[in-house]
Scaffold this motif. Structure first.
Motif, PDB file in Angstrom:
ATOM      1  N   LYS A 377      -4.096  -3.209  32.485  1.00  0.00           N
ATOM      2  CA  LYS A 377      -2.793  -3.665  32.001  1.00  0.00           C
ATOM      3  C   LYS A 377      -1.789  -2.520  32.000  1.00  0.00           C
ATOM      4  O   LYS A 377      -0.619  -2.702  32.382  1.00  0.00           O
ATOM      5  N   LEU A 378      -2.255  -1.337  31.578  1.00  0.00           N
ATOM      6  CA  LEU A 378      -1.382  -0.166  31.590  1.00  0.00           C
ATOM      7  C   LEU A 378      -0.975   0.182  33.018  1.00  0.00           C
ATOM      8  O   LEU A 378       0.198   0.461  33.294  1.00  0.00           O
ATOM      9  N   LEU A 379      -1.930   0.137  33.913  1.00  0.00           N
ATOM     10  CA  LEU A 379      -1.641   0.442  35.313  1.00  0.00           C
ATOM     11  C   LEU A 379      -0.700  -0.600  35.916  1.00  0.00           C
ATOM     12  O   LEU A 379       0.172  -0.280  36.731  1.00  0.00           O
ATOM     13  N   ARG A 380      -0.877  -1.855  35.497  1.00  0.00           N
ATOM     14  CA  ARG A 380      -0.013  -2.909  36.027  1.00  0.00           C
ATOM     15  C   ARG A 380       1.440  -2.703  35.570  1.00  0.00           C
ATOM     16  O   ARG A 380       2.374  -3.036  36.309  1.00  0.00           O
ATOM     17  N   LEU A 381       1.620  -2.150  34.362  1.00  0.00           N
ATOM     18  CA  LEU A 381       2.985  -1.855  33.910  1.00  0.00           C
ATOM     19  C   LEU A 381       3.676  -0.904  34.886  1.00  0.00           C
ATOM     20  O   LEU A 381       4.844  -1.093  35.248  1.00  0.00           O
ATOM     21  N   PHE A 382       2.938   0.110  35.312  1.00  0.00           N
ATOM     22  CA  PHE A 382       3.517   1.056  36.265  1.00  0.00           C
ATOM     23  C   PHE A 382       3.705   0.411  37.633  1.00  0.00           C
ATOM     24  O   PHE A 382       4.673   0.713  38.333  1.00  0.00           O
ATOM     25  N   LEU A 485     -13.182  -7.908  39.839  1.00  0.00           N
ATOM     26  CA  LEU A 485     -12.356  -7.732  41.042  1.00  0.00           C
ATOM     27  C   LEU A 485     -10.983  -8.381  40.876  1.00  0.00           C
ATOM     28  O   LEU A 485      -9.968  -7.845  41.344  1.00  0.00           O
ATOM     29  N   GLU A 486     -10.960  -9.527  40.217  1.00  0.00           N
ATOM     30  CA  GLU A 486      -9.687 -10.223  40.021  1.00  0.00           C
ATOM     31  C   GLU A 486      -8.751  -9.407  39.126  1.00  0.00           C
ATOM     32  O   GLU A 486      -7.547  -9.336  39.357  1.00  0.00           O
ATOM     33  N   ILE A 487      -9.329  -8.775  38.087  1.00  0.00           N
ATOM     34  CA  ILE A 487      -8.517  -7.975  37.174  1.00  0.00           C
ATOM     35  C   ILE A 487      -7.881  -6.794  37.900  1.00  0.00           C
ATOM     36  O   ILE A 487      -6.728  -6.436  37.646  1.00  0.00           O
ATOM     37  N   SER A 488      -8.621  -6.195  38.816  1.00  0.00           N
ATOM     38  CA  SER A 488      -8.143  -4.978  39.499  1.00  0.00           C
ATOM     39  C   SER A 488      -7.512  -5.261  40.848  1.00  0.00           C
ATOM     40  O   SER A 488      -7.210  -4.324  41.594  1.00  0.00           O
ATOM     41  N   LYS A 489      -7.284  -6.514  41.165  1.00  0.00           N
ATOM     42  CA  LYS A 489      -6.817  -6.876  42.508  1.00  0.00           C
ATOM     43  C   LYS A 489      -5.436  -6.336  42.823  1.00  0.00           C
ATOM     44  O   LYS A 489      -5.100  -6.118  43.983  1.00  0.00           O
ATOM     45  N   PHE A 490      -4.632  -6.062  41.818  1.00  0.00           N
ATOM     46  CA  PHE A 490      -3.250  -5.660  42.057  1.00  0.00           C
ATOM     47  C   PHE A 490      -3.141  -4.217  42.535  1.00  0.00           C
ATOM     48  O   PHE A 490      -2.126  -3.823  43.108  1.00  0.00           O
ATOM     49  N   ASP A 491      -4.186  -3.392  42.310  1.00  0.00           N
ATOM     50  CA  ASP A 491      -4.118  -1.976  42.693  1.00  0.00           C
ATOM     51  C   ASP A 491      -5.227  -1.676  43.690  1.00  0.00           C
ATOM     52  O   ASP A 491      -6.406  -1.933  43.425  1.00  0.00           O
ATOM     53  N   SER A 492      -4.855  -1.119  44.817  1.00  0.00           N
ATOM     54  CA  SER A 492      -5.812  -0.915  45.909  1.00  0.00           C
ATOM     55  C   SER A 492      -6.921   0.054  45.519  1.00  0.00           C
ATOM     56  O   SER A 492      -8.101  -0.205  45.780  1.00  0.00           O
ATOM     57  N   HIS A 493      -6.553   1.164  44.887  1.00  0.00           N
ATOM     58  CA  HIS A 493      -7.579   2.143  44.548  1.00  0.00           C
ATOM     59  C   HIS A 493      -8.514   1.625  43.462  1.00  0.00           C
ATOM     60  O   HIS A 493      -9.740   1.766  43.564  1.00  0.00           O
TER      61      HIS A 493
END
Length: 824
Positions: A377-382, A485-493
């Motif tokens: 969630k923090l990463l998604r904010l950025f 995988l779904e949670i982290s899908k927005f960031d490639s790394h």
């Protein structure tokens, strides 16, 4: 004459007696002392003083004599030199008189030049004073002209329209005052105060335009404000001040957002407003988490607003150029900001955020826990921040500059740029995301634990007995993989890292299954009684295969979801998951193939009993009963189908295994049927045909669970079975016709022809002393060409036998087989 003189002097100088007297530092006392104390080996050693004095007197006399001889020899030359001295004296007197006359002339010229120089010097000084005064008057005139222009520009309508020109006037006045000192001039001094007031007014109005333009994102106003500061020579310092002001706002808001004390106070005030003030509020309560995320979202909005201002400022600076030098404003500004305005801004933002977040985590474990658990969630904010910035940057007029970073968490691990959507994640904000690296590590550790939890539940550590996992365990693991995988899908790394964790979980499940697989001999045998059930080892391995196949199928579906997006990041994730999937698939094959091979071998051992049947014995009455081996084969196939194959839930793979068993049974049966000897009676051929019909019926029952028909399922093998049935009743000429035997392998047709000539022509079985099973195994591991060569050796043996017996003719079957093998 000179030559004898030179010779005489050379002789005298070379005489060792005069050597000591020729030295420049000759000292008589030292010389006398040396004579008296002459050591051994020297000239005067052991010589008395009288002798030495005699030598000296002799040498003096000799020198006097030589001088006298020289004067007597050269007296004419000496007289000529004396006469020349008188002439030289008169010449010297003439020269002295000329020098005296020259000195008198020099003194007169010197006096005249000095007077003229003094006059010129005085006039030059006067001219310099006149020029200096003229220059001062010119500067005063220029100063007053600039003052009038300044006043005119400040009065232009509409208001502030002449602000940039007025700034130029102020800058020129400042440069003029730096070049020359006009202080003390009555006409100038009163105007200096006006210049200072005008400068203050111009800067204030330029500042106002600049701030209004940044607030309203009006590039025209920003350009006007920047033009004022550029004209007045303050563009670099003003730009840095604006950027620093934005950085200060972000820094203060970051401190407020990550302050646990103010957060607690805010929660308490909310409780008081809702009438729950008396209730204690735990720092771990959901209220803290919700309010913290709200603060962070508000912080991101503030960062976005200030970053947009910096991007807008940078865009306008990039477009503005000096009209004379054509140098971009941004180039001048960048030199004072570490080479790049954007890099300077992001470096400061990143370092500040890193410092504040470290301080917050250090001051309260609550922040560490929230950021660790809610890292995505923090990463998604950025991500949202940089996505908004990218949209803003692309939507701006003109071409996007390099100032639109879209950094991913890849920046914390790699210097490579990562493309996501239409934006490019650049390295300027790598430090910003580096501050989150510790949270990412902790999150990935927890993610791996969540992924391994279903595996550990499926395979408890302390159980002594082997146990297969259930489909529910597989479903739990698949849900965990899909969720992570779904949670982290927005960031490639992050997605790639989570995919690696998923691979570890899959591999762990694979390893646990591998340790659980039964390998005892009972796994590969068919029960002796058709009513018996599969043994526990077989059931265990089948359950393991079913679970592994379900896992493989579920992972394949997850991969299909990512294959729909052809981005490079998803391709990496697909590659990572495919590696583990291939390992699982190979392991499934490594379990199933030996099982299928062992069970098929058991069926082959029943088929091999075909050679125990007497196909030439005439049946009594209407007895056309089936052979015992066919009945046994049918029973084993039904048992394998019921107890083994029906337990498999592996989709299309199960169909392939059905087809593999059926194909192998047909191929093995035809091979053994081609080796039956003797087979000379019609009764035997009919009996074999009956067995083949029953076998075909059994295979139809075998393949029926797959929903397939026998011919498309077994393909060439089934066609060979049908053709071989007709082959039994064909005469020799028909057998050699290709259209009758096209579906049957050449070696099997050759077997049948040799059997017709039994026992004269030997099969490899009798020629080499093999059993039918050994020969069949040999054919399995050798090529068709090698089998043809082996049969050719059998024909050669037959030819040798005929020759030994004196025969000249060969059986027609021999000729047919030889011709057939030539075709192969």
């Amino acid at each position: 004459m000179p030559e004898p003189a030179l010779d005489t002097s050379s002789v005298l100088l070379s005489n060792p007696e005069y050597k000591d007297f020729l030295d420049d530092d000759f000292d008589p006392a030292v010389y006398a002392n040396r004579i008296i104390q002459a050591p051994e080996g020297k000239t005067y050693h052991r010589t008395d003083i009288n002798t030495a004095l005699s030598k000296l007197n002799f040498s003096i006399d000799h020198l006097n004599k030589e001088l006298h001889d020289q004067v007597a020899t050269h007296y004419e030359d000496l007289l000529e030199q004396v006469t020349g001295l008188d002439t030289l004296e008169s010449n010297l007197v003439t020269i002295r008189e000329a020098i005296s006359t020259a000195n008198t002339s020099f003194t007169r010229v010197k006096t005249k030049i000095r007077d003229m120089h003094s006059q010129i010097q005085d006039q030059t000084d006067e001219l310099e004073l006149i020029q200096a005064g003229t220059e001062v008057l010119r500067q005063v005139q220029k100063f007053m002209g600039l003052i009038r222009r300044l006043e005119g520009h400040l009065k232009e309508e509409p208001v502030n329209s002449g602000l940039a020109k007025a700034a130029i006037c102020v800058k020129e006045i400042e440069n003029l005052l730096e070049e020359c000192d006009l202080s003390g001039i009555d006409i100038v001094d009163p105007e200096l105060g006006k210049v200072n007031d005008a400068r203050t007014t111009i800067l204030a109005e330029g500042q106002k335009q600049l701030l209004q333009g940044l607030k309203g994102q009006n590039q025209a106003e920003i350009a006007s404000g920047l033009q004022v500061f550029y004209n007045i020579g303050l563009i670099s310092s003003k730009t840095r001040t604006l950027v620093d002001d934005s950085l200060e706002v972000i820094s203060k808001e970051t401190q407020v957002a990550l302050n646990v004390q103010t957060l607690s106070k805010e929660i308490k005030e909310q409780h008081n407003q809702t009438g729950k003030g008396a209730e204690p509020v735990n720092v771990t309560s959901p209220h803290y988490t919700v309010n913290l995320w709200k603060r962070l979202e508000a912080l991101i909005d503030i960062v976005y607003e200030n970053t947009v201002k910096v991007y807008l400022l940078e865009r306008v600076l990039s477009r503005k150029r000096d009209p004379i030098t054509q140098v971009s404003y941004i180039d001048q500004v960048a030199s004072a900001m570490e080479g790049s305005l954007i890099k300077y801004f992001w470096k400061a933002v990143s370092l500040n955020f890193e410092k504040e977040i470290r301080a917050a985590v250090k001051s309260s474990s609550f922040f560490h826990q929230i950021f660790q658990v809610g890292y995505p969630k923090l990463l998604r904010l950025f991500h949202d921040l940089f996505s908004r910035l990218n949209v803003t940057n692309v939507a701006g007029t003109g071409s996007p500059t390099t100032s639109g970073p879209m950094p991913s968490s890849t920046a914390t691990h790699s210097s490579d740029d990562t493309i996501i959507g239409t934006g490019k994640f650049t390295s300027e904000s790598s430090v910003l995301l580096k501050a989150l690296s510790s949270f990412e590590t902790a999150y990935l550790r927890e993610s791996l634990a969540r992924l391994l939890e279903p595996v550990n539940q499926a395979f408890p550590e302390n159980t002594g007995n082997r146990k297969a996992a259930t489909r529910d365990d597989v479903e739990k693991l698949l849900r965990a993989i899909s969720r992570e995988l779904e949670i982290s899908k927005f960031d490639s790394h992050l997605l790639k890292s989570v995919a690696k964790n998923a691979t570890k979980a899959i591999n762990m499940y694979h390893i646990r299954c591998e340790h659980s697989v039964a390998t005892d001999s009972s796994v590969f045998t068919v029960a002796t009684s058709t009513a018996a059930s599969a043994n526990p080892s077989q059931v265990l391995n089948i359950d393991i295969v079913n679970c592994l196949w379900a896992l493989s199928d579920g992972v394949s579906k997850i991969i299909d979801e990512f294959c729909g997006d052809e981005s490079s990041e998803n391709e990496l994730v697909v590659g990572v998951l495919n590696d583990s999937l291939e390992a699982v698939t190979k392991f499934i094959q490594s379990v199933v193939e030996p099982l299928i091979a062992g069970l098929t071998r058991d069926v082959e051992l029943s088929i091999i009993k075909i050679h125990r049947e007497d196909f030439n014995r005439m049946s009594t009455g209407t007895d056309q009963s089936l052979s015992q081996y066919v009945i046994e084969v049918g029973g084993k196939l039904r048992w394998i189908q019921r107890e083994i194959m029906n337990r498999f839930n592996c989709g299309d793979d199960t169909k392939e295994w059905y087809k593999a068993v059926g194909t192998r049974v047909i191929d093995f049966f035809i091979r053994q049927a081609s080796l039956i000897r003797p087979l000379n009676t019609e009764h035997g051929k009919l009996k074999l045909t009956t067995d083949m019909t029953q076998l075909e019926f059994n295979l139809n029952q075998w393949i029926s669970p797959t929903g397939l028909k026998l011919e498309p399922a077994m393909g060439p093998s089934y066609k060979a079975l049908r053709s071989f049935r007709q082959l039994l009743f064909l005469d020799l000429n028909q057998v050699t016709a290709l259209h009758h035997t096209a579906d049957i392998p050449i070696t099997l047709v050759a077997h049948h022809l040799i059997v017709r000539a039994h026992p004269l022509i030997h099969l490899p079985i009798t020629a080499f002393g093999w059993t039918e099973l050994v020969y069949s195994d040999w054919l399995d591991v050798h090529t068709e060409a090698e089998a043809i060569i082996l049969l050719g050796q059998c024909l050669s043996m037959y030819m040798d036998d005929v020759r030994r017996q004196g025969g000249r003719e060969y059986r027609v079957e021999f000729v047919a087989v030889r011709n057939l093998l030539k075709l192969g």
